[in-house]
Design a protein around this motif. Structure first.
Motif, short mmCIF file in Angstrom:
data_model
loop_
_atom_site.label_atom_id
_atom_site.label_comp_id
_atom_site.label_asym_id
_atom_site.label_seq_id
_atom_site.Cartn_x
_atom_site.Cartn_y
_atom_site.Cartn_z
N GLN A 24 0.86 -1.19 0.00
CA GLN A 24 0.00 0.00 0.00
C GLN A 24 0.89 1.23 0.00
OE1 GLN A 24 -3.08 -0.61 -0.78
NE2 GLN A 24 -4.17 -0.03 1.06
N PRO A 25 1.47 1.61 -1.13
CA PRO A 25 2.44 2.71 -1.17
C PRO A 25 1.90 4.06 -0.67
CG PRO A 25 2.38 1.54 -3.27
CD PRO A 25 1.27 1.00 -2.44
N ASP A 26 0.61 4.26 -0.73
CA ASP A 26 0.05 5.55 -0.30
C ASP A 26 -0.28 5.60 1.19
OD1 ASP A 26 -1.91 3.65 -0.86
OD2 ASP A 26 -3.42 5.17 -1.33
N ILE A 27 -0.01 4.53 1.94
CA ILE A 27 -0.30 4.53 3.36
C ILE A 27 0.80 5.31 4.11
CG2 ILE A 27 0.93 2.43 4.03
CD1 ILE A 27 -1.63 1.70 5.65
N ASP A 28 0.40 6.06 5.11
CA ASP A 28 1.34 6.83 5.93
C ASP A 28 1.63 6.02 7.19
OD1 ASP A 28 2.73 8.64 7.47
OD2 ASP A 28 1.35 10.30 7.12
N PHE A 29 2.74 5.32 7.19
CA PHE A 29 3.08 4.40 8.27
C PHE A 29 4.54 4.65 8.66
CE2 PHE A 29 2.70 -0.42 9.45
CZ PHE A 29 2.76 -0.10 10.79
N GLN A 30 4.74 5.28 9.79
CA GLN A 30 6.07 5.63 10.25
C GLN A 30 6.64 4.55 11.17
OE1 GLN A 30 7.63 9.78 11.35
NE2 GLN A 30 6.71 9.03 13.22
N SER A 31 7.91 4.23 10.98
CA SER A 31 8.56 3.23 11.82
C SER A 31 8.86 3.80 13.20
CB SER A 31 9.85 2.76 11.16
OG SER A 31 10.82 3.79 11.21
N ALA A 32 9.06 2.91 14.16
CA ALA A 32 9.45 3.32 15.51
C ALA A 32 10.82 4.00 15.47
CB ALA A 32 9.47 2.12 16.44
N TYR A 33 11.69 3.48 14.61
CA TYR A 33 13.03 4.06 14.47
C TYR A 33 12.95 5.51 14.00
CZ TYR A 33 17.79 4.75 12.81
OH TYR A 33 19.04 5.25 12.59
N ALA A 34 12.12 5.78 12.99
CA ALA A 34 12.00 7.13 12.45
C ALA A 34 11.43 8.10 13.48
CB ALA A 34 11.12 7.13 11.21
N ALA A 35 10.58 7.60 14.38
CA ALA A 35 9.97 8.44 15.40
C ALA A 35 10.77 8.47 16.70
CB ALA A 35 8.55 7.96 15.69
N LEU A 36 11.90 7.77 16.72
CA LEU A 36 12.76 7.70 17.90
C LEU A 36 12.03 7.13 19.12
CD1 LEU A 36 14.48 11.19 17.50
CD2 LEU A 36 15.31 8.98 16.66
N LEU A 37 11.24 6.08 18.90
CA LEU A 37 10.45 5.49 19.98
C LEU A 37 11.16 4.37 20.74
CD1 LEU A 37 6.88 5.21 18.41
CD2 LEU A 37 7.85 7.04 19.81
N GLU A 38 12.23 3.86 20.18
CA GLU A 38 12.91 2.73 20.81
C GLU A 38 13.40 3.12 22.20
OE1 GLU A 38 15.66 2.05 17.71
OE2 GLU A 38 14.24 0.89 16.54
N SER A 39 13.18 2.25 23.16
CA SER A 39 13.53 2.39 24.58
C SER A 39 12.67 3.42 25.34
CB SER A 39 15.03 2.70 24.76
OG SER A 39 15.32 4.05 24.46
N LYS A 40 11.62 3.90 24.72
CA LYS A 40 10.70 4.81 25.42
C LYS A 40 9.64 3.99 26.15
CE LYS A 40 11.64 8.98 23.18
NZ LYS A 40 13.07 9.01 23.25
N LYS A 41 9.17 4.49 27.28
CA LYS A 41 8.10 3.85 28.05
C LYS A 41 6.76 4.08 27.35
CE LYS A 41 10.66 2.85 31.73
NZ LYS A 41 11.13 1.56 31.95
N ASP A 42 5.80 3.19 27.63
CA ASP A 42 4.49 3.26 26.97
C ASP A 42 3.83 4.64 27.05
OD1 ASP A 42 4.82 0.62 26.27
OD2 ASP A 42 3.33 -0.15 27.67
N PRO A 43 3.79 5.30 28.22
CA PRO A 43 3.13 6.62 28.26
C PRO A 43 3.77 7.64 27.32
CG PRO A 43 3.46 5.79 30.49
CD PRO A 43 4.21 4.87 29.55
N GLU A 44 5.09 7.58 27.21
CA GLU A 44 5.78 8.51 26.32
C GLU A 44 5.51 8.17 24.85
OE1 GLU A 44 10.19 10.54 25.84
OE2 GLU A 44 9.95 8.83 27.19
N VAL A 45 5.46 6.88 24.53
CA VAL A 45 5.14 6.45 23.16
C VAL A 45 3.75 6.96 22.77
CG1 VAL A 45 4.62 4.44 21.71
CG2 VAL A 45 6.64 4.43 23.18
#
Length: 93
Positions: A24-45
């Motif tokens: 689905q090339p037109d879907i807007d789906f950002q990776s956790a890496y791109a959003a800098l979510l790795e090692s963040k706690k659930d509330p922060e995510v």
């Protein structure tokens, strides 16, 4: 109607993000890496996801639903991977 913008949780395999975008090339789906979510706690995510106007896609059915329930200022919601997969498959048809 506004398109749904998705955010992958850090527990979601990158292959799922890549494969979804390939199908689905037109879907807007950002990776956790791109959003800098790795090692963040659930509330922060959840807060980062909400600030970016996205819907979190996660495999985490254990802790994320509880965190989502206690954060009242989060205006978005999260989807389990199963719900996300159904959405993507329906939008292909």
């Amino acid at each position: 109607m506004t398109a749904v913008r998705f955010q992958a949780d850090a527990d979601l395999r990158q292959a799922i993000v890549t494969g979804t975008i390939r199908r689905q090339p037109d879907i807007d789906f950002q990776s956790a890496y791109a959003a800098l979510l790795e090692s963040k706690k659930d509330p922060e995510v959840l807060a980062i996801t909400a600030q970016n106007g996205r819907v979190l896609v996660t495999h985490d059915r254990k802790t994320m639903p509880a965190e989502f329930g206690v954060i009242h200022n989060v205006t978005n919601y999260f989807w389990s991977f199963d719900s996300f997969a159904k959405y993507v498959n329906q939008s292909r048809n």
